[in-house]
Design a protein around this motif. Structure first.
Motif, PDB file in Angstrom:
ATOM      1  N   GLU A   1       0.820  -1.203   0.000  1.00 57.11           N
ATOM      2  CA  GLU A   1       0.000   0.000   0.000  1.00 57.11           C
ATOM      3  C   GLU A   1       0.858   1.258   0.000  1.00 57.11           C
ATOM      4  OE1 GLU A   1      -3.159   0.450  -0.308  1.00 57.11           O
ATOM      5  OE2 GLU A   1      -3.620  -1.683  -0.486  1.00 57.11           O
ATOM      6  N   ALA A   2       1.969   1.248   0.778  1.00 54.92           N
ATOM      7  CA  ALA A   2       2.859   2.417   0.793  1.00 54.92           C
ATOM      8  C   ALA A   2       3.482   2.653  -0.581  1.00 54.92           C
ATOM      9  CB  ALA A   2       3.946   2.222   1.853  1.00 54.92           C
ATOM     10  N   LEU A   3       3.948   1.586  -1.208  1.00 54.86           N
ATOM     11  CA  LEU A   3       4.514   1.728  -2.549  1.00 54.86           C
ATOM     12  C   LEU A   3       3.456   2.167  -3.552  1.00 54.86           C
ATOM     13  CD1 LEU A   3       6.828  -1.427  -2.709  1.00 54.86           C
ATOM     14  CD2 LEU A   3       7.531   0.955  -2.458  1.00 54.86           C
ATOM     15  N   ARG A   4       2.249   1.650  -3.382  1.00 57.16           N
ATOM     16  CA  ARG A   4       1.195   2.038  -4.321  1.00 57.16           C
ATOM     17  C   ARG A   4       0.861   3.525  -4.196  1.00 57.16           C
ATOM     18  NH1 ARG A   4      -4.218   2.573  -4.281  1.00 57.16           N
ATOM     19  NH2 ARG A   4      -4.288   2.093  -2.051  1.00 57.16           N
ATOM     20  N   ARG A   5       0.748   4.021  -2.956  1.00 58.52           N
ATOM     21  CA  ARG A   5       0.476   5.441  -2.768  1.00 58.52           C
ATOM     22  C   ARG A   5       1.621   6.307  -3.281  1.00 58.52           C
ATOM     23  NH1 ARG A   5      -1.624   3.541   2.279  1.00 58.52           N
ATOM     24  NH2 ARG A   5       0.379   4.026   3.267  1.00 58.52           N
ATOM     25  N   LYS A   6       2.866   5.822  -3.095  1.00 59.70           N
ATOM     26  CA  LYS A   6       4.010   6.590  -3.580  1.00 59.70           C
ATOM     27  C   LYS A   6       4.028   6.643  -5.104  1.00 59.70           C
ATOM     28  CE  LYS A   6       9.033   6.932  -3.099  1.00 59.70           C
ATOM     29  NZ  LYS A   6      10.238   6.325  -2.494  1.00 59.70           N
TER      30      LYS A   6
ATOM     31  N   GLY B   1       3.213  10.752 -10.414  1.00 62.19           N
ATOM     32  CA  GLY B   1       2.736  11.400 -11.630  1.00 62.19           C
ATOM     33  C   GLY B   1       1.531  12.282 -11.428  1.00 62.19           C
ATOM     34  N   SER B   2       1.098  12.510 -10.186  1.00 61.27           N
ATOM     35  CA  SER B   2      -0.092  13.310  -9.943  1.00 61.27           C
ATOM     36  C   SER B   2       0.281  14.750  -9.654  1.00 61.27           C
ATOM     37  CB  SER B   2      -0.881  12.725  -8.770  1.00 61.27           C
ATOM     38  OG  SER B   2      -0.104  12.778  -7.590  1.00 61.27           O
ATOM     39  N   SER B   3      -0.704  15.652  -9.687  1.00 62.04           N
ATOM     40  CA  SER B   3      -0.504  17.078  -9.423  1.00 62.04           C
ATOM     41  C   SER B   3      -0.614  17.418  -7.948  1.00 62.04           C
ATOM     42  CB  SER B   3      -1.526  17.896 -10.217  1.00 62.04           C
ATOM     43  OG  SER B   3      -2.839  17.518  -9.857  1.00 62.04           O
ATOM     44  N   GLU B   4      -0.973  16.509  -7.075  1.00 57.30           N
ATOM     45  CA  GLU B   4      -1.089  16.767  -5.651  1.00 57.30           C
ATOM     46  C   GLU B   4       0.304  16.852  -5.018  1.00 57.30           C
ATOM     47  OE1 GLU B   4      -3.513  13.825  -3.916  1.00 57.30           O
ATOM     48  OE2 GLU B   4      -5.316  14.320  -5.113  1.00 57.30           O
ATOM     49  N   LEU B   5       0.431  17.715  -3.993  1.00 58.07           N
ATOM     50  CA  LEU B   5       1.694  17.924  -3.306  1.00 58.07           C
ATOM     51  C   LEU B   5       1.777  17.026  -2.084  1.00 58.07           C
ATOM     52  CD1 LEU B   5       1.913  21.823  -3.424  1.00 58.07           C
ATOM     53  CD2 LEU B   5       2.963  20.186  -4.992  1.00 58.07           C
ATOM     54  N   SER B   6       3.004  16.601  -1.803  1.00 61.46           N
ATOM     55  CA  SER B   6       3.204  15.802  -0.607  1.00 61.46           C
ATOM     56  C   SER B   6       3.190  16.691   0.629  1.00 61.46           C
ATOM     57  CB  SER B   6       4.529  15.044  -0.710  1.00 61.46           C
ATOM     58  OG  SER B   6       5.599  15.971  -0.786  1.00 61.46           O
ATOM     59  N   GLU B   7       3.273  16.071   1.805  1.00 60.44           N
ATOM     60  CA  GLU B   7       3.228  16.830   3.055  1.00 60.44           C
ATOM     61  C   GLU B   7       4.465  17.699   3.219  1.00 60.44           C
ATOM     62  OE1 GLU B   7       2.672  15.936   7.850  1.00 60.44           O
ATOM     63  OE2 GLU B   7       2.743  14.308   6.362  1.00 60.44           O
ATOM     64  N   LYS B   8       5.632  17.200   2.855  1.00 61.29           N
ATOM     65  CA  LYS B   8       6.866  17.988   2.973  1.00 61.29           C
ATOM     66  C   LYS B   8       6.838  19.180   2.015  1.00 61.29           C
ATOM     67  CE  LYS B   8       9.849  14.206   4.492  1.00 61.29           C
ATOM     68  NZ  LYS B   8      11.063  13.414   4.202  1.00 61.29           N
ATOM     69  N   GLU B   9       6.340  18.922   0.789  1.00 58.95           N
ATOM     70  CA  GLU B   9       6.283  20.021  -0.179  1.00 58.95           C
ATOM     71  C   GLU B   9       5.322  21.120   0.276  1.00 58.95           C
ATOM     72  OE1 GLU B   9       7.228  17.439  -4.260  1.00 58.95           O
ATOM     73  OE2 GLU B   9       5.169  17.956  -3.705  1.00 58.95           O
ATOM     74  N   SER B  10       4.182  20.743   0.838  1.00 58.48           N
ATOM     75  CA  SER B  10       3.227  21.757   1.309  1.00 58.48           C
ATOM     76  C   SER B  10       3.803  22.545   2.497  1.00 58.48           C
ATOM     77  CB  SER B  10       1.909  21.079   1.691  1.00 58.48           C
ATOM     78  OG  SER B  10       2.128  20.141   2.725  1.00 58.48           O
ATOM     79  N   ASN B  11       4.517  21.876   3.427  1.00 57.53           N
ATOM     80  CA  ASN B  11       5.141  22.587   4.555  1.00 57.53           C
ATOM     81  C   ASN B  11       6.221  23.544   4.080  1.00 57.53           C
ATOM     82  OD1 ASN B  11       3.486  21.158   6.278  1.00 57.53           O
ATOM     83  ND2 ASN B  11       5.005  19.573   6.697  1.00 57.53           N
ATOM     84  N   TRP B  12       6.990  23.136   3.082  1.00 52.01           N
ATOM     85  CA  TRP B  12       8.054  24.004   2.571  1.00 52.01           C
ATOM     86  C   TRP B  12       7.483  25.245   1.897  1.00 52.01           C
ATOM     87  CZ3 TRP B  12      10.249  24.738  -2.588  1.00 52.01           C
ATOM     88  CH2 TRP B  12      11.458  25.421  -2.566  1.00 52.01           C
ATOM     89  N   ILE B  13       6.406  25.065   1.143  1.00 52.82           N
ATOM     90  CA  ILE B  13       5.756  26.216   0.495  1.00 52.82           C
ATOM     91  C   ILE B  13       5.171  27.153   1.545  1.00 52.82           C
ATOM     92  CG2 ILE B  13       3.810  26.882  -0.968  1.00 52.82           C
ATOM     93  CD1 ILE B  13       4.362  24.461  -2.664  1.00 52.82           C
TER      94      ILE B  13
END
Length: 842
Positions: free
Chosen positions: A710-715, A720-732
């Motif tokens: 499941e972790a690999l599938r979500r990764k 290839g998606s337009s959604e941002l990860s948690e680290k990317e959103s915190n950095w922004i």
């Protein structure tokens, strides 16, 4: 050998629409008596992928099994076609765009609509496709009945239909919708009795015209056709060149004949791997035969003339440039014309001598397989065709004679007058019986059984009989025979071939069973069809008295071990898996019964039925007729109820047997887990605790694997998606906060992560001012230290030791260095964020 996975599903059982697809058309009792079907095999089901066409009486119905399985409309549709007699055979063309419909004395050709048009919308109303009748003056009641219909495997666009009557008349119809005359007159007609007695190619061998007087001939009895088939299909890799143009004919008295080469005026070869083998084997066999006869000092004259004709016939094919046609599918087709150097009508080869001698028999059907070489070799080597073939003959007593044609069928023609060759002096051609398979015990004769080839594997077929459907596979010993015939060593070949034939043992299995009542010859037997589709599966379909009967088979995949191989490897015997067909109630229990329709009552007598009943001979006859009809109907109901009682009793016995087998299985399980045995000191026995521990470990490992998956599938989804990860959103968010902090218009910083209430630019200015103050203090302290040695110390009430002053100086220097580092770090961070800060130079 495929295993049975299940039987008739719910979507083909009563009262589903799939069951009504095969139900016969409701007619009155008098109409059913008037139109009694003639004995013989009936092929009333044709397939096109997952689509099926079913003939019920003189009506044709269409359905898609996928729609029936998913209960999607339309369930089935009726093709409105004007056919006067009950349909006996449905044959679909190789291109799957035409459907040949034959009755006992008529032949029709239906242009099939596309699948999308048939299932368009939810309307299940009847359709009226374009229909043509073949030979309005040829196939009529006054002429011989139609024995079989075949589509020529080499026909142009797959539209060459071959019709054969029981009197031995072969006709080739090269149909074309743009030319109506192709449906009226055949392009080639051959009268087999005339051909059997012909001595020259100048004789008239065509069929007699309608109305011409015909005298009696013994050949009309000896050449009564029972079945016919072609040697093979050119699309399959490794087929010999003579096989697709050889028409094998089986007669009722038990003789086998062949017509080779039988070609239409225009024939084609589709671009495929089999086309190269087709032409190569044809060329090599003709040239080698001609070279051997030319080197012989005293060759047989008829063989030499035949070889010369074969060379001329081959030259017309190879040296005339074929027309190359590009099809919409993307592949190309080579179109050839029939060679003119040889007659269009070939020689009738046969009757073949069958050895060893067996008891006299009559034939009802046949099937022919051509042998190939290198079938189990490396992929780099292509398969080559052999001139030999396997001929399977189905007799009237349900025996299958598996014969080998080791000599091979080649093209032969009648001699011309200038050849000076006697056609009666030709050598006999032999068929060797390798095995005889008895399907049904007893010698009951019938001509209703038929053969259906398997679509999954070669050298296997199904036999439809009144007692059920049988599966026969020759794979176990045919491959050995192919390898033996492909070997170049001739020393000891006869001994090795004899050993192969002695070990010939085909696989036979009965997949479907029928309830046989009465005479076997009177049973309504429908030829089975085999369908292999990804959405439906691999299934065997037939009908029994208008009711569908299905067996789902397990198609073995290449390279995977079978259940027998796995059991032999594991050396364990698991519980037997028994698959049974669900019981269906007899039709007599729910079929409507029309009493008045079953009695032939004259119109004059019908008016008196409402009057007072009087004793009279007419009323007595009417009552007797009613008694006969009611007794027959009550007898059927009695047999149906008795069958229901027997089934219920049998169900109880089977339930007890299942309970007994389940108890035995539970005892085996107890022995495995060790609940019924005391724990041993040596630790060899596995008790239930250890098994539970192992199960828990396996479950934990499975949960870990699932979590990792499941972790690999979500990764992988987030890559290839337009959604941002948690680290990317915190950095922004941090960048936005810093951007607002360095803005001079911002008075306070409420979103700062360090909790400060002052803006960053104010803190930087404060640090710069503190740096200046500390720098001035340092300069003054340094000047004071220098004056200590020259100027007298001022009187002071408090004297500061020198070591204390040094410690204070060290602390000040350390504080200044720390502040300088902080200023430089803040400056560098602001620069990285794009904020330009001018530093004052001293």
């Amino acid at each position: 050998m495929p295993k049975v996975l299940g039987y008739t599903p719910d979507w083909l059982s009563r009262p589903s629409p799939g069951y009504q697809l095969f139900a016969p058309k409701q007619t009155s009792g008098n109409a059913g008596i008037a139109k009694r079907q003639q004995p013989g095999p009936r092929q009333t089901i044709a397939t096109r992928g997952s689509e099926i066409f079913v003939a019920a009486g003189n009506e044709i119905r269409w359905a898609d099994l996928i729609n029936l399985k998913e209960h999607a409309p339309p369930a089935y549709r009726t093709l409105r076609v004007s056919i006067p007699l009950p349909i006996t055979r449905l044959t679909i063309s190789p291109e799957q765009d035409y459907l040949a419909v034959s009755t006992s004395h008529t032949v029709h050709v239906i242009h099939l609509p596309d699948s999308s048009l048939l299932e368009a919308g939810e309307d299940d109303g009847p359709l009226k496709p374009k229909t043509f009748q073949l030979g309005p003056t040829v196939h009529v009641l006054e002429e011989s009945p139609v024995a079989t219909t075949l589509w020529h495997p080499l026909g142009y666009h797959g539209r060459c239909l071959v019709t054969i009557t029981k009197a031995g008349v072969v006709r080739l119809w090269e149909i074309n919708r743009a030319d109506r005359s192709t449906f009226s007159e055949p392009s080639l007609s051959i009268d087999l009795p005339k051909l059997a007695n012909a001595i020259s190619d100048q004789d008239d061998l065509s069929a007699s015209k309608f109305g011409a007087s015909k005298g009696f001939s013994p050949d009309s009895v000896e050449l009564e056709v029972a079945s016919a088939c072609f040697g093979d299909f050119p699309e399959q890799e490794g087929v010999h060149g003579w096989a697709p143009m050889t028409l094998w004919i089986a007669t009722v008295p038990g003789d086998v004949y062949a017509l080779c080469p039988l070609l239409p005026s225009k024939w084609q070869l589709v671009e495929s791997p089999g086309i190269h083998t087709f032409l190569e084997t044809l060329t090599s066999s003709i040239n080698i035969n001609y070279a051997e006869l030319s080197e012989d000092d005293t060759p047989p004259k008829d063989d030499l003339k035949t070889s010369e004709k074969q060379v001329s016939w081959l030259s017309d094919i190879l040296y005339e440039e074929p027309f190359i046609e590009e099809r919409p599918q993307g592949d190309s087709v080579k179109v050839f014309a029939r060679p003119t150097s040889a007659p269009a009508v070939p020689l009738l080869q046969g009757p073949f001598v069958i050895t060893p001698d067996v008891d006299d028999f009559e034939l009802s059907d046949m099937i022919v397989f051509s042998l190939k070489t290198l079938s189990e070799s490396d992929e780099e080597e292509t398969a080559e065709g052999l001139p030999t073939a396997v001929v399977c003959l189905l007799t009237d007593t349900s025996k299958v004679h598996v014969c080998l044609d080791l000599e091979g069928i080649v093209g032969r023609w009648l001699p011309s007058p200038k050849d000076e060759v006697d056609v009666t002096e030709t050598t006999d051609h032999g068929l060797t019986i390798a095995e005889t398979i008895t399907l049904v015990e007893g010698d009951a004769s019938s001509f209703n059984q038929s053969i259906t080839p398997d679509v999954h594997t070669d050298f296997s077929f199904f036999v439809s009989h009144a007692s059920g459907v049988f599966y026969i596979s020759l794979e176990s010993w045919i491959r050995k025979l192919e390898n033996e015939l492909s070997q170049p060593q001739t020393d000891g070949s006869s001994f090795r071939l004899g050993r192969v034939l002695e070990s010939a043992n085909s696989t036979v299995e009965q997949y479907l069973q029928r309830r046989v009542s009465g005479q076997v010859a009177d049973q309504d037997v429908t030829s089975a069809v085999v369908i292999e589709d990804g959405n439906i599966g691999y299934l065997l379909l037939t009908t029994v008295d208008g009711e569908p009967q299905v067996a789902f088979l397990d198609a073995p995949e290449e390279g995977l071990p079978t259940e027998e191989e796995l059991a032999e490897y594991m050396a364990v015997a698991g519980p037997n898996k028994e698959v049974r067909e669900a019981w269906q109630p007899p039709k007599e229990l729910y079929e409507p019964f029309d009493l008045l329709g079953s009695i032939n009552i004259t119109s004059r007598h019908r008016g008196t039925l409402k009057n007072e009943i009087k004793l009279s001979p007419a009323n007595l006859e009417l009552l007797m007729d009613l008694h006969r009809v009611l007794s027959a109907q009550t007898s059927k109901l009695q047999h149906a109820v008795s069958d229901l009682f027997n089934r219920a009793t049998r169900l109880q016995e089977e339930f007890r047997d299942q309970i007994y087998r389940t108890s035995g299985l539970s005892a085996n399980i107890e022995n495995v887990i060790g609940n019924n045995q005391p724990s041993s000191d040596d630790g060899l026995a596995y008790d239930s605790i250890k098994i539970d521990e192992r199960m828990e470990k396996v479950k934990a490992r499975q949960d870990a694997i699932n979590a990792r998956y499941e972790a690999l599938r979500r990764k992988m989804i987030s890559i290839g998606s337009s959604e941002l990860s948690e680290k990317e959103s915190n950095w922004i968010e941090e960048l936005q906060t810093m951007d607002s902090a360095v803005d001079p218009s911002s008075e306070t910083l409420t979103d700062d992560i360090d909790g400060s209430q002052h803006a960053a630019w104010q803190r930087v200015n404060r640090l710069k001012e503190a740096q200046k103050d500390y720098a001035k203090q340092v300069e003054e302290a340094m000047k004071a230290v220098k004056r200590d040695g020259e100027v007298e110390q001022r009187p002071s009430a408090v004297k500061v030791p020198s070591y204390s002053r040094k410690a204070e100086n060290d602390q000040v220097q350390e504080l200044m260095q720390r502040n300088a580092v902080l200023v430089e770090a803040a400056t560098e961070r602001l620069k990285r964020l794009g904020v330009n800060i001018a530093l004052e130079t001293r």
